[in-house]
Design a protein around this motif. Structure first.
Motif, PDB file in Angstrom:
ATOM      1  N   ASP A  54      27.617  36.106  75.074  1.00 26.45           N
ATOM      2  CA  ASP A  54      27.904  35.015  75.998  1.00 26.45           C
ATOM      3  C   ASP A  54      27.151  35.201  77.304  1.00 26.45           C
ATOM      4  O   ASP A  54      27.158  36.288  77.880  1.00 26.45           O
ATOM      5  CB  ASP A  54      29.399  34.948  76.297  1.00 26.45           C
ATOM      6  CG  ASP A  54      30.169  34.327  75.131  1.00 26.45           C
ATOM      7  OD1 ASP A  54      31.371  34.078  75.282  1.00 26.45           O
ATOM      8  OD2 ASP A  54      29.539  34.110  74.080  1.00 26.45           O
ATOM      9  N   THR A  55      26.523  34.131  77.770  1.00 25.87           N
ATOM     10  CA  THR A  55      25.787  34.197  79.028  1.00 25.87           C
ATOM     11  C   THR A  55      26.770  34.147  80.193  1.00 25.87           C
ATOM     12  O   THR A  55      27.587  33.236  80.260  1.00 25.87           O
ATOM     13  CB  THR A  55      24.815  33.000  79.125  1.00 25.87           C
ATOM     14  OG1 THR A  55      23.949  33.010  77.992  1.00 25.87           O
ATOM     15  CG2 THR A  55      24.004  33.065  80.399  1.00 25.87           C
ATOM     16  N   ALA A  85      19.853  27.291  69.394  1.00 26.35           N
ATOM     17  CA  ALA A  85      18.862  28.131  68.705  1.00 26.35           C
ATOM     18  C   ALA A  85      18.539  29.371  69.527  1.00 26.35           C
ATOM     19  O   ALA A  85      18.470  30.481  69.003  1.00 26.35           O
ATOM     20  CB  ALA A  85      17.594  27.329  68.410  1.00 26.35           C
ATOM     21  N   ALA A  86      18.341  29.197  70.826  1.00 25.83           N
ATOM     22  CA  ALA A  86      17.988  30.348  71.665  1.00 25.83           C
ATOM     23  C   ALA A  86      19.155  31.325  71.757  1.00 25.83           C
ATOM     24  O   ALA A  86      18.971  32.545  71.681  1.00 25.83           O
ATOM     25  CB  ALA A  86      17.558  29.868  73.049  1.00 25.83           C
ATOM     26  N   ALA A  87      20.356  30.800  71.916  1.00 27.20           N
ATOM     27  CA  ALA A  87      21.541  31.673  72.019  1.00 27.20           C
ATOM     28  C   ALA A  87      21.766  32.436  70.717  1.00 27.20           C
ATOM     29  O   ALA A  87      22.177  33.598  70.729  1.00 27.20           O
ATOM     30  CB  ALA A  87      22.768  30.842  72.372  1.00 27.20           C
ATOM     31  N   ASP A 131      25.751  29.243  78.489  1.00 26.81           N
ATOM     32  CA  ASP A 131      26.574  28.875  79.637  1.00 26.81           C
ATOM     33  C   ASP A 131      26.284  27.416  79.985  1.00 26.81           C
ATOM     34  O   ASP A 131      25.124  27.010  80.020  1.00 26.81           O
ATOM     35  CB  ASP A 131      26.216  29.794  80.822  1.00 26.81           C
ATOM     36  CG  ASP A 131      27.070  29.528  82.044  1.00 26.81           C
ATOM     37  OD1 ASP A 131      26.553  29.684  83.160  1.00 26.81           O
ATOM     38  OD2 ASP A 131      28.253  29.146  81.870  1.00 26.81           O
ATOM     39  N   TYR A 132      27.308  26.628  80.211  1.00 28.20           N
ATOM     40  CA  TYR A 132      27.117  25.198  80.488  1.00 28.20           C
ATOM     41  C   TYR A 132      27.484  24.895  81.935  1.00 28.20           C
ATOM     42  O   TYR A 132      28.591  25.165  82.378  1.00 28.20           O
ATOM     43  CB  TYR A 132      27.993  24.369  79.534  1.00 28.20           C
ATOM     44  CG  TYR A 132      28.009  22.885  79.844  1.00 28.20           C
ATOM     45  CD1 TYR A 132      29.131  22.289  80.429  1.00 28.20           C
ATOM     46  CD2 TYR A 132      26.904  22.081  79.558  1.00 28.20           C
ATOM     47  CE1 TYR A 132      29.145  20.927  80.720  1.00 28.20           C
ATOM     48  CE2 TYR A 132      26.917  20.721  79.844  1.00 28.20           C
ATOM     49  CZ  TYR A 132      28.039  20.153  80.427  1.00 28.20           C
ATOM     50  OH  TYR A 132      28.051  18.809  80.701  1.00 28.20           O
ATOM     51  N   ALA A 142      29.327  24.090  72.252  1.00 23.23           N
ATOM     52  CA  ALA A 142      30.384  24.700  73.068  1.00 23.23           C
ATOM     53  C   ALA A 142      30.680  26.124  72.623  1.00 23.23           C
ATOM     54  O   ALA A 142      31.125  26.954  73.424  1.00 23.23           O
ATOM     55  CB  ALA A 142      31.646  23.854  72.996  1.00 23.23           C
ATOM     56  N   GLN A 143      30.416  26.416  71.349  1.00 19.47           N
ATOM     57  CA  GLN A 143      30.764  27.734  70.808  1.00 19.47           C
ATOM     58  C   GLN A 143      29.573  28.670  70.696  1.00 19.47           C
ATOM     59  O   GLN A 143      29.722  29.779  70.185  1.00 19.47           O
ATOM     60  CB  GLN A 143      31.383  27.562  69.416  1.00 19.47           C
ATOM     61  CG  GLN A 143      32.767  26.940  69.465  1.00 19.47           C
ATOM     62  CD  GLN A 143      33.079  26.181  68.188  1.00 19.47           C
ATOM     63  OE1 GLN A 143      32.370  26.316  67.190  1.00 19.47           O
ATOM     64  NE2 GLN A 143      34.126  25.394  68.213  1.00 19.47           N
TER      65      GLN A 143
END
Lengths: 603, 116
Positions: free
Chosen positions: A35-36, A60-62, A116-117, A111-112
């Motif tokens: 998690d960022t 994709a990046a996460a 980070d949003y 969201a999952q």
């Protein structure tokens, strides 16, 4: 500025940094999700825009273990096409149709995914060195990133016809936003005018909701279908989409919605506000009375960020729009930047999602190769160089014979294969797009207006005002801007830029590509002096000393005065303005006045 | 000017949803909680949100996505706020068309003389 290497990430919240020299493990979705942290000021990837392209890029990046933050000016993900998807209800969803509903699953996955949003965040400056300045909750923050994905999507093409600035005239996109986000519909029988699939989709959605439609006024020129059929071989790729479109139109006809075809000479009637739409069709002059008129003639890429970055743009003659130049992974000619979605050229939601994923994977590949190859080759210094090298390596590894440079690494090979597959699917979908572009090519007279029509809404500049300057020798939009203020208003050319480029090209008989576009400067969104002066590192607790600018200093700075505003903020700080002293900024310069804009004035 | 509204809620049940009070040019207005400010004002019947600084023509929301800057109103003392990017809050003070009537010289605001 000394850019950190990807392996340098310090743990701000206990997460371990990347291990030097390791490529992502395969298969990619087994990579450990990390998690960022919400307060990090340096990210592996910053994604701007939360539509399908942005969400997929972040996902994709996460999934490859990168630290990703997605910046969104809306309060919840979805972009425009899936606007308010996370809080829609069954009734609204049924009205909007199945394509809208698809966004819900994507928003849940996003969201999952560990990214980070940051919602309610306005990006007001992006530098070529990948610093991102944002306005959030009344304060400005600076972020930095190794990679930036611009997924800012599209905006409505301007629709300059006489009376288009009157209250009561809105775009079809605006009407759809009202429906999606507020559950609001026209209070009177709707008048829809223009061309493009969104017009029919909106009409169909209104019918589903029981809203009467007074008429659809089509401005599609008569020869379009014949010209579009030249792209017939590409149709096979988009047969499903075409059937969907045809069934929409059939439904409208079945419900006996009046449709006026090949309409010309559109004119909004009314003085203080819109009272109707007048046009010529079938050899007759027709007036439809309505206080609300919805206009639409397609969408165009939102290029504010790419123009401000001084990226290369090419003119797309079929779409009549500027498109930033990108490679086959969506990389911009500015190192570290990727484009995905409608912002890279209008492609629609499904292709946008693929492009987002492609950008995310390309960045994952870049990062892996920079980690694996960068230090070993002794490359030091500018991170941008590493990324450019990384991309060059990526391209040579993408060979048609399937051989990859990192052929002995199964993870990298899987990534390469994934990327190639995406590129193939995107190519197919874009081929069908050419048919739609030709079919819905907007008419000339609704793109290049007559003299009495307002071109620049913000500064009230007409086509005639512009043509006067062209006759006096102006040849490019920036000269026109200097003489007329066209493009200097708060919208920063979003509503007039394309019209001006086409108007100049048409008047002088030169290609649009040689005419160019406005020279854009930050801020990309308005920012007050107080917000500017409060800019701090996004990491908690490292605020810059606050300027003693009083709370009364709330002058909003339009984009054209940005540089002066920055100077003014610094001057105010240095001058140690007394707390009760209002530092005002002269925001409008008139020719001949002695006072230049931007000098802080103690009032 | 307040006239017949251009838009209305889709559902009759919208009236039962939680509402808050904001102040439009000093007058209290009940609007749905968390509503989009521009949409709430249009639903109320507001037609002209402001007047264009160059020439004074009445203007109202056009794009609803922050790209046209026509929906500008003053919110809680901050001028030129894009109402289409603002959610309503209880007690919010909204002022329309405050510019150019409350600032300095006519020359500075371009009301005298047309720029040819």
């Amino acid at each position: 500025m000394n850019m950190p290497h990807p392996s340098d990430h310090s743990a701000t919240s206990g997460h371990s940094g990347h291990q030097t020299g390791q490529a992502p493990t395969a298969p990619t979705h087994h990579a450990e999700r990390r998690d960022t942290p919400a307060n990090a000021s340096h990210l592996d990837v910053v994604v701007i825009g939360a539509g399908p392209a942005g969400m997929q890029a972040a996902i994709a990046a996460a999934a490859h273990g990168l630290r990703v933050r997605l910046l969104d000016d809306q309060p919840e993900p979805g972009g425009q096409i899936y606007r308010a998807i996370t809080r829609t209800d069954a009734m609204r969803s049924a009205i909007l149709g199945p394509d809208y509903g698809d966004g819900a699953a994507m928003a849940r996955t996003f969201a999952q995914c560990g990214a980070d949003y940051w919602g309610d965040t306005a990006v007001w400056q992006i530098t070529r060195e990948r610093q991102v300045h944002v306005l959030r909750h009344g304060a400005s923050h600076v972020l930095s990133a190794d990679h930036i994905v611009l997924a800012t999507g599209a905006m409505e093409r301007p629709f300059p016809i006489p009376g288009w600035t009157l209250p009561g005239v809105m775009t079809a996109g605006a009407a759809q936003i009202l429906l999606k986000s507020e559950g609001a519909v026209p209070a009177h029988p709707a008048v829809l005018a223009g061309c493009g699939p969104l017009l029919y989709l909106l009409a169909w959605q209104y019918l589903q909701a029981g809203i009467p439609i007074q008429a659809i006024v089509q401005t599609t020129p008569a020869g379009n279908l014949a010209r579009a059929l030249r792209h017939l071989p590409a149709l096979a790729a988009g047969w499903a989409d075409l059937k969907k479109g045809l069934s929409l139109i059939r439904a409208l006809k079945q419900r006996k919605v009046p449709i006026h075809r090949h309409a010309t000479d559109l004119h909004i009637t009314g003085d203080a506000c819109a009272t109707g739409l007048q046009f010529t069709a079938g050899g007759k002059r027709i007036l439809l009375e309505s206080p609300l008129i919805l206009l639409h003639q397609g969408v165009v890429p939102n290029n504010q960020a790419t123009w401000a970055l001084r990226a290369r743009h090419d003119w797309n003659a079929l779409q009549h729009a500027w498109v930033p130049a990108t490679d086959d992974c969506g990389a911009l000619d500015v190192p570290g930047f990727y484009l995905a979605g409608d912002g890279a050229g209008i492609v629609g939601a499904s292709t946008a999602a693929l492009q987002g994923r492609l950008a995310g994977l390309a960045i994952a590949r870049d990062s892996a190769q920079a980690r694996a190859g960068g230090q070993a080759d002794g490359r030091t210094g500018d991170q941008a160089d590493n990324l450019t090298e990384g991309r060059a390596i990526a391209r040579t590894s993408n060979r048609p014979d399937g051989q990859t440079r990192s052929g002995n690494n199964p993870g990298a090979a899987a990534l390469d294969a994934d990327i190639r597959q995406l590129q193939q699917r995107i190519r197919k979908q874009r081929a069908f797009r050419r048919f739609l572009d030709a079919l819905y090519e907007p008419a000339g007279d609704t793109r290049i207006p007559a003299d009495d029509t307002i071109v620049c809404r913000c500064e009230n500049v007409t086509a005639g005002d512009i043509r006067l300057q062209l006759r006096n020798g102006s040849t490019d939009p920036n000269q026109v801007k200097s003489f007329t203020r066209c493009g200097m208003g708060p919208c920063q050319g979003r509503q007039c830029g394309l019209t001006v480029t086409e108007l100049i090209a048409s008047h002088h008989g030169v290609p649009e590509s040689s005419v160019g576009y406005y020279r854009l400067r930050p801020p990309l969104r308005p920012i007050t002096l107080a917000e500017l002066a409060s800019e701090q590192d996004a990491a908690v607790g490292t605020a810059q000393p606050q300027a003693t600018v009083s709370a009364a200093a709330k002058e909003v700075i339009p984009p054209a005065q940005a540089a002066q505003a920055d100077h003014a903020a610094q001057t105010a700080q240095k001058a140690h303005a007394a707390p009760d002293c209002r530092v005002a900024l002269a925001v409008h310069t008139q020719p001949g006045t002695a006072q230049p804009a931007g000098q802080p004035r103690h009032v | 000017m307040i006239a017949t509204a251009l838009i209305r809620p889709l559902q009759a049940t919208a009236a039962q949803a939680p509402h808050i009070t904001l102040y439009l040019d000093g007058q209290p207005l009940r609007v749905p909680a968390n509503a989009n400010l521009a949409a709430a004002l249009m639903t109320h019947g507001l037609r002209a949100f402001r007047h264009n600084p160059a020439g004074g023509a009445p203007r109202a929301p056009y794009c609803m996505m922050g790209a046209c800057f026509e929906c500008l109103v003053e919110v809680d003392g901050i001028p030129n706020t894009q109402s289409c990017l603002t959610r309503v809050r209880d007690g919010m003070r909204v002022r329309t068309s405050t510019w150019p009537t409350d600032t300095a010289s006519p020359q500075a605001i371009g009301l005298t003389g047309i720029v040819e």
